[in-house]
Design an enzyme around this catalytic site. Structure first.
Site, PDB file in Angstrom:
ATOM      1  N   THR A   1       0.836  -1.204   0.000  1.00 43.34           N
ATOM      2  CA  THR A   1       0.000   0.000   0.000  1.00 43.34           C
ATOM      3  C   THR A   1       0.866   1.247   0.000  1.00 43.34           C
ATOM      4  OG1 THR A   1      -0.099   0.392   2.396  1.00 43.34           O
ATOM      5  CG2 THR A   1      -1.627  -1.242   1.490  1.00 43.34           C
ATOM      6  N   ASP A   2       0.311   2.345  -0.486  1.00 41.43           N
ATOM      7  CA  ASP A   2       0.903   3.646  -0.195  1.00 41.43           C
ATOM      8  C   ASP A   2       0.670   3.901   1.297  1.00 41.43           C
ATOM      9  OD1 ASP A   2       2.174   6.074  -0.610  1.00 41.43           O
ATOM     10  OD2 ASP A   2       0.973   6.607  -2.353  1.00 41.43           O
ATOM     11  N   CYS A   3       1.266   4.930   1.840  1.00 40.63           N
ATOM     12  CA  CYS A   3       1.198   5.152   3.287  1.00 40.63           C
ATOM     13  C   CYS A   3      -0.253   5.281   3.762  1.00 40.63           C
ATOM     14  CB  CYS A   3       1.989   6.400   3.670  1.00 40.63           C
ATOM     15  SG  CYS A   3       1.863   6.775   5.432  1.00 40.63           S
ATOM     16  N   MET A   4      -0.575   4.548   4.800  1.00 42.72           N
ATOM     17  CA  MET A   4      -1.953   4.522   5.307  1.00 42.72           C
ATOM     18  C   MET A   4      -2.270   5.705   6.208  1.00 42.72           C
ATOM     19  SD  MET A   4      -3.135   1.902   3.762  1.00 42.72           S
ATOM     20  CE  MET A   4      -4.668   1.452   4.572  1.00 42.72           C
TER      21      MET A   4
END
Length: 527
Positions: free
Chosen positions: A269-272
């Protein structure tokens, strides 16, 4: 699965398996109590470096070695994935290392071999300081001039060009044993909103997406890319549930990417903590949803509290039956396979920054810049300037961050110094702050204006117009070719795509007539 991997996997607890599915950021340039605790007690599988973690090549080499020792001293003896965003251009984390030109400059060369060369050199640079995963290349198509979040981080505006360049970069990087990551699936290039700040929406049809936005990712899969990063964007044509972003979408991550596109690598994922997720779902709940959707690694870049809470909540979700064990184990096996193939599970080589060949890196960066810097317009042969003008003024504006993904950039005297080395002796450098009026020295023969994101900056446009009205010859140098669309009647426009040193050197050489510009615009400009 080899014998070593099988043996490790067979003795892993639920807590250790879930921990491997998280990659975390931390503060400081050394190991503090937070990162020590999350590696030792929460079993995280990876860390990510930002500029805040890197002050020199020697320091980051030592940090990588210390982190790997901490992880390998644990019961499982599993190495860490250590990642960063070393894209080149405006997103270059490795302070002290060669600053390679970014993707759009590489796209302007038209040469996949240059993309592969840069991929290899970046990989060698990172590997020498213990970074084994690069969250690059950006595979988004820059189809929207107003998209400042992606901008020149893209290879260009054509799907085939982006696909060819991205695949070559991936092959170059992975040949040197560093994990590449194609981002941001299924394509962030057409958005205006920045997912760091809000949830962007893409309203294209599924047919359009298949043909354009998704195409470079298909080619990345064919090229054997080790990992793919998800975008926090809502795509109604691919996700029927309203407001569910790609990162949390089973339809996109599992049905499309994993099954239809037959992708066998790791999905990260991209940063959550980006607001597209945190403001709408929460970082903790979003992390659980991402794993349900099919993500293998959840990236949480900043807050130790959120990192620990997300890991605990995922373990709880498995124990309660919300996430089945098979979903967890599929991801862990992919992560172990990746670590085994790219890092090794025993005898991790020590980082040694002295292995970096700075001379070779600088030579390749310059070679690529020379092939990419683009003279978009040159009316009345304003360029070359040598032996035509006695007194030259270079006007700069403060370089703004266009996205939270970028690092702070400061104006410097590089261009002016390069011009002086090329025989332009009488050159003055002026930096005009926000709304600061134009005030030129007397008897100026030529003005070189360096503009940044002028599409959204009326002050820069106003200054250029005033210069044009003064009848002084004006050359515009721009970090983004789309900025030309905010100007009219410019005699000379030189696109350098980003302010890396090699690009600025080449710009000076072109202006002084050492050679003609070789680059070709990788995007389409409207009159």
């Amino acid at each position: 699965m080899n014998v070593t991997t099988e043996k490790i996997f067979s003795r892993m607890t639920l807590e250790e398996k879930v921990g491997q599915m998280f990659q975390v950021g931390f503060k400081g340039t050394g190991i503090d109590s937070d990162i020590k605790e999350i590696i030792e007690d929460y079993h995280v599988g990876g860390v990510i470096y930002f500029r805040r973690n890197i002050e020199s090549l020697k320091q980051v080499s030592n940090l990588s070695n210390d982190l790997q020792k901490l992880a390998m001293d644990k019961k499982l003896h599993l190495p860490l994935l250590i990642s960063t965003d070393q894209e080149g251009g405006r997103v270059s984390r490795l302070s002290g290392g060669t600053h390679f030109p970014g993707n759009m400059l590489i796209g302007a060369t038209g040469s996949p071999s240059f993309a592969e060369k840069v991929g290899r050199q970046v990989a060698l640079q990172l590997k020498a300081v213990g970074i084994n995963m690069d969250l690059a290349p950006v595979m988004d198509i820059n189809s929207n001039p107003q998209n400042m979040h992606i901008g020149t981080r893209s290879f260009g505006g054509d799907a085939n060009l982006v696909a060819k360049m991205g695949a070559a970069f991936i092959k170059g990087m992975q040949k040197e044993g560093v994990i590449a990551c194609a981002k941001h699936f299924p394509g962030h290039g057409s958005t205006v909103a920045d997912s760091h700040l809000e949830l962007p929406v893409i309203k294209f049809s599924s047919e359009h997406l298949e043909k354009l936005e998704i195409y470079p990712f298909k080619e990345a899969v064919k090229a054997g890319v080790d990992s793919i990063m998800t975008a926090h964007i809502y795509v109604p044509a691919l996700e029927s549930k309203k407001g569910i972003p790609t990162t949390l979408s089973y339809s996109i991550l599992t049905d499309l990417l994993r099954n239809k596109m037959a992708y066998k690598g790791v999905i990260i994922t991209d940063c959550m903590e980006m607001k597209a997720i945190s403001d709408n779902f929460g970082t903790v709940e979003g992390s659980v949803m991402a794993i349900e959707a099919g993500a293998d690694i959840v990236l949480i870049s900043h807050s130790p509290g959120r990192q620990k809470a997300a890991i605990k909540e995922t373990i709880k979700a498995v124990k309660k039956g919300r996430i089945n064990m098979e979903r967890i184990e599929d991801s862990v096996l992919r992560i172990l396979k990746l670590k085994s193939e790219r890092i090794g599970l025993k005898n991790i080589p020590l980082a040694d920054y002295k292995k970096i060949n700075r001379e070779k890196e600088e030579k390749i960066a310059y070679e690529v810049s020379k092939a990419g810097v683009t003279l978009v317009r040159n009316e009345n042969n304003l360029i070359p300037i040598k032996n035509k003008y006695k007194k030259v003024t270079v006007i700069d504006f403060p370089v703004k961050k266009l996205s939270l993904a970028e690092d702070e950039i400061e104006n410097n005297d590089l261009l002016v110094n390069f011009l002086r080395k090329k025989g332009i002796d009488d050159v003055e450098h002026i930096i005009l702050g926000n709304s600061e009026p134009l005030s030129l020295p007397e008897y100026v023969d030529l003005v070189i204006v360096c503009i940044y994101s002028s599409l959204n900056d009326s002050h820069q446009i106003k200054i250029v117009k005033e210069l044009q009205d003064s009848d002084i010859p004006v050359i515009v140098i721009s970090d983004n070719p789309f900025n030309m669309q905010s100007l009219s009647g410019i005699d000379a426009f030189l696109a350098i795509y980003d302010c890396s040193p090699s690009n600025l050197k080449v710009a000076a050489e072109i202006m002084t007539g050492e050679y003609e510009a070789e680059g070709t615009l990788p995007v389409s400009l409207k009159n």
